[in-house]
Design a protein around this motif. Sequence first.
Motif, PDB file in Angstrom:
ATOM      1  N   CYS A   1       0.873  -1.175   0.000  1.00 24.27           N
ATOM      2  CA  CYS A   1       0.000   0.000   0.000  1.00 24.27           C
ATOM      3  C   CYS A   1       0.909   1.224   0.000  1.00 24.27           C
ATOM      4  N   GLU A   2       0.653   2.168  -0.886  1.00 22.65           N
ATOM      5  CA  GLU A   2       1.534   3.324  -1.026  1.00 22.65           C
ATOM      6  C   GLU A   2       0.914   4.593  -0.442  1.00 22.65           C
ATOM      7  N   TYR A   3       1.798   5.415   0.130  1.00 25.04           N
ATOM      8  CA  TYR A   3       1.402   6.685   0.746  1.00 25.04           C
ATOM      9  C   TYR A   3       1.964   7.826  -0.081  1.00 25.04           C
ATOM     10  N   GLU A   4       1.089   8.727  -0.506  1.00 24.60           N
ATOM     11  CA  GLU A   4       1.507   9.875  -1.313  1.00 24.60           C
ATOM     12  C   GLU A   4       0.455  10.968  -1.171  1.00 24.60           C
ATOM     13  N   ASN A   5       0.898  12.216  -1.246  1.00 28.50           N
ATOM     14  CA  ASN A   5      -0.010  13.367  -1.136  1.00 28.50           C
ATOM     15  C   ASN A   5      -0.809  13.334   0.166  1.00 28.50           C
ATOM     16  N   GLY A   6      -0.137  12.884   1.221  1.00 31.86           N
ATOM     17  CA  GLY A   6      -0.737  12.947   2.545  1.00 31.86           C
ATOM     18  C   GLY A   6      -1.745  11.877   2.876  1.00 31.86           C
ATOM     19  N   LYS A   7      -1.837  10.813   2.072  1.00 31.72           N
ATOM     20  CA  LYS A   7      -2.807   9.767   2.397  1.00 31.72           C
ATOM     21  C   LYS A   7      -2.358   8.425   1.825  1.00 31.72           C
ATOM     22  N   TRP A   8      -2.877   7.350   2.439  1.00 30.22           N
ATOM     23  CA  TRP A   8      -2.631   5.999   1.961  1.00 30.22           C
ATOM     24  C   TRP A   8      -3.571   5.683   0.800  1.00 30.22           C
ATOM     25  N   GLY A   9      -3.076   4.946  -0.174  1.00 25.05           N
ATOM     26  CA  GLY A   9      -3.887   4.519  -1.307  1.00 25.05           C
ATOM     27  C   GLY A   9      -4.557   3.188  -1.032  1.00 25.05           C
ATOM     28  N   ASP A  10      -4.863   2.445  -2.095  1.00 23.89           N
ATOM     29  CA  ASP A  10      -5.531   1.153  -1.972  1.00 23.89           C
ATOM     30  C   ASP A  10      -4.557   0.083  -1.474  1.00 23.89           C
ATOM     31  N   VAL A  11      -5.062  -0.790  -0.631  1.00 26.54           N
ATOM     32  CA  VAL A  11      -4.296  -1.969  -0.233  1.00 26.54           C
ATOM     33  C   VAL A  11      -4.372  -2.989  -1.364  1.00 26.54           C
ATOM     34  N   LYS A  12      -3.217  -3.536  -1.731  1.00 26.02           N
ATOM     35  CA  LYS A  12      -3.165  -4.486  -2.839  1.00 26.02           C
ATOM     36  C   LYS A  12      -2.535  -5.797  -2.379  1.00 26.02           C
ATOM     37  N   LEU A  13      -3.178  -6.888  -2.715  1.00 26.31           N
ATOM     38  CA  LEU A  13      -2.608  -8.215  -2.510  1.00 26.31           C
ATOM     39  C   LEU A  13      -2.141  -8.674  -3.881  1.00 26.31           C
ATOM     40  N   ILE A  14      -0.817  -8.821  -4.040  1.00 23.62           N
ATOM     41  CA  ILE A  14      -0.240  -9.107  -5.356  1.00 23.62           C
ATOM     42  C   ILE A  14       0.767 -10.249  -5.252  1.00 23.62           C
ATOM     43  N   PRO A  15       1.197 -10.802  -6.383  1.00 20.61           N
ATOM     44  CA  PRO A  15       2.232 -11.846  -6.338  1.00 20.61           C
ATOM     45  C   PRO A  15       3.515 -11.315  -5.695  1.00 20.61           C
ATOM     46  N   TYR A  16       4.166 -12.157  -4.895  1.00 19.51           N
ATOM     47  CA  TYR A  16       5.427 -11.773  -4.268  1.00 19.51           C
ATOM     48  C   TYR A  16       6.502 -11.587  -5.334  1.00 19.51           C
ATOM     49  N   GLY A  17       7.296 -10.518  -5.170  1.00 24.74           N
ATOM     50  CA  GLY A  17       8.378 -10.301  -6.111  1.00 24.74           C
ATOM     51  C   GLY A  17       9.026  -8.946  -5.930  1.00 24.74           C
ATOM     52  N   PRO A  18      10.005  -8.605  -6.770  1.00 26.06           N
ATOM     53  CA  PRO A  18      10.740  -7.350  -6.652  1.00 26.06           C
ATOM     54  C   PRO A  18       9.837  -6.145  -6.902  1.00 26.06           C
ATOM     55  N   LEU A  19      10.246  -5.003  -6.331  1.00 24.62           N
ATOM     56  CA  LEU A  19       9.550  -3.744  -6.538  1.00 24.62           C
ATOM     57  C   LEU A  19      10.529  -2.732  -7.132  1.00 24.62           C
ATOM     58  N   PRO A  20      10.056  -1.771  -7.902  1.00 26.58           N
ATOM     59  CA  PRO A  20      10.956  -0.836  -8.590  1.00 26.58           C
ATOM     60  C   PRO A  20      11.407   0.333  -7.704  1.00 26.58           C
ATOM     61  N   PHE A  21      12.570   0.194  -7.091  1.00 25.11           N
ATOM     62  CA  PHE A  21      13.137   1.272  -6.288  1.00 25.11           C
ATOM     63  C   PHE A  21      14.541   1.594  -6.792  1.00 25.11           C
ATOM     64  N   THR A  22      15.053   2.761  -6.393  1.00 22.11           N
ATOM     65  CA  THR A  22      16.395   3.169  -6.802  1.00 22.11           C
ATOM     66  C   THR A  22      17.278   3.359  -5.573  1.00 22.11           C
ATOM     67  N   PRO A  23      18.588   3.435  -5.751  1.00 28.19           N
ATOM     68  CA  PRO A  23      19.485   3.697  -4.613  1.00 28.19           C
ATOM     69  C   PRO A  23      19.250   5.049  -3.949  1.00 28.19           C
ATOM     70  N   ALA A  24      18.515   5.933  -4.617  1.00 27.14           N
ATOM     71  CA  ALA A  24      18.207   7.238  -4.035  1.00 27.14           C
ATOM     72  C   ALA A  24      16.967   7.212  -3.145  1.00 27.14           C
ATOM     73  N   MET A  25      16.357   6.048  -2.966  1.00 27.82           N
ATOM     74  CA  MET A  25      15.188   5.945  -2.098  1.00 27.82           C
ATOM     75  C   MET A  25      15.538   6.393  -0.690  1.00 27.82           C
ATOM     76  N   MET A  26      14.723   7.257  -0.096  1.00 27.02           N
ATOM     77  CA  MET A  26      15.053   7.866   1.181  1.00 27.02           C
ATOM     78  C   MET A  26      15.171   6.858   2.320  1.00 27.02           C
ATOM     79  N   GLY A  27      14.401   5.779   2.247  1.00 26.69           N
ATOM     80  CA  GLY A  27      14.483   4.762   3.294  1.00 26.69           C
ATOM     81  C   GLY A  27      15.864   4.146   3.385  1.00 26.69           C
ATOM     82  N   LEU A  28      16.539   4.012   2.252  1.00 30.50           N
ATOM     83  CA  LEU A  28      17.895   3.454   2.228  1.00 30.50           C
ATOM     84  C   LEU A  28      18.923   4.451   2.760  1.00 30.50           C
TER      85      LEU A  28
END
Length: 357
Positions: free
Chosen positions: A32-59
Motif C-alpha cells: 500500500c503506497e502513501y503519497e499526497n498525505g494519504k494511503w492509497g488502496d491496499v493491494k494483494l499481489i504476487p510476491y516479487g521485486p519492486l521498482p526502487f532506486t538507490p536514491a530511495m530515502m528509506g535506504l
Amino acid sequence: MIIQKSATPRIATFDPQNFSFGDTFTDHMIICEYENGKWGDVKLIPYGPLPFTPAMMGLNYGQACFEGMKAYKDDEGEVFLFRPEKNFERINKSASRLAMPEVTEEMFLGGLKALVDMDREWIPQGVGTSLYIRPLIFATEEVLKARISNKYMFAIVATPAKSYYTEPVSVLISDFYSRAASGGVGSAKAAGNYAASFYPTQLANQQGYEQVIWTDDSTHEYFEESGTMNVFVRINDTIYTPPTSEKILDGVTRDSFIHLAKRRGIEVRIEPVSVKKVIEAQKDGSLKEVWGVGTAVVTSVFRALGYKGEKLELPTLPLEESFALSLQQDLVNIQNNKSEDPFGWRMKVGKEVLQDA
C-alpha cells in the motif's frame, strides 16, 4: 482491497519438511503506497521485486520499521494469528517515532488476514512450525535530502518458519556496547537498531558466544535485552525482567510470558536487573535460569554467561523444573490451539473467497 493472484504459484514446490527460515517466501504479498498525505488502496499481489532506486530515502536516511508475528495451523487445519492487535499498536508507535505516517487498523489487520488466508497452504502443520509474517513501513521518495519523506510503502511478506534455536546458547554480557541510548529509538522496531547490533554480535561470536546481553548505555550495570529478544532471569523461584522503556522494546512474547507466569502463581518482578546481582546469584547457586524471548525464537535458554573474561555456567533443568520451558509450553499450546485460551489471544483466520480485481 485489490486482489491479483499469482499466475505461477510456487506452493507445489514447497517441502514443509525441508526448508530454511527466512529465505522461502509465500506466493503473495501486501503493498500500500502513501503519497499526497494519504494511503492509497491496499493491494494483494504476487510476491516479487519492486521498482526502487538507490536514491530511495528509506535506504539513505533510515526511515524504516517493521513487525514480527506468526500464524499457526492446528491439527484440524484451522489457522490462527496470535495477538495481532499488539503488533498493530506497536508498528504505529514505531512509525510515529520515526516521523512516518501511521497505518489504519483496516490496512494492517485486513491486509494481514487476506495474505494469511490466500497463502494458508504455506503454513506448516505441527508444533514448532508456523508462518512468520513481516509487516513493514519504509520511505520510498526518490530524493537525497535529509528530511522527512513524502512517500512511503506499507508492505507485508511472509515466510514459513520452524524452530530458531534448538539448543541452549551461550551469551556475552556487554560491558561496552549498548543496543539503545536514552532518548533514542530503542522502543521502536526501527530497522537501524538491528544493523547496529550486528558488529558487537560478530565480536561475541569470535569469542565463542552465540549472542549478546545488552546493558544500559550509561553504566553497563543493568540488563536490557539479549540479542533481538527480551530477557528474563530466574533467581530461586522469582522471575525478574527489566521494565520496558524508551530503550527496551515492549515485546509481545515478553508480555505473554509475564501473564502466563502470573497465572501459574509465579512471582514476577518487573524492575531493573543488575549485572552484579545476576553474577552473585550464579556464584551462590541461586541463579536457576536466564533466557530470552521473542517472536521468531519463542524461547532461547542460556547455558552460560560470559562476563569480563569469565564463562559462568548455568544449570540445565528438565521441563518439569524449568520456568522458561514450562512457560514456553503454555504459550505454544495456546498459539497452536492445543489448550484453552484464557486471555483471548488467538484470532481465527476464516477462509474467504478472494477474487482477482
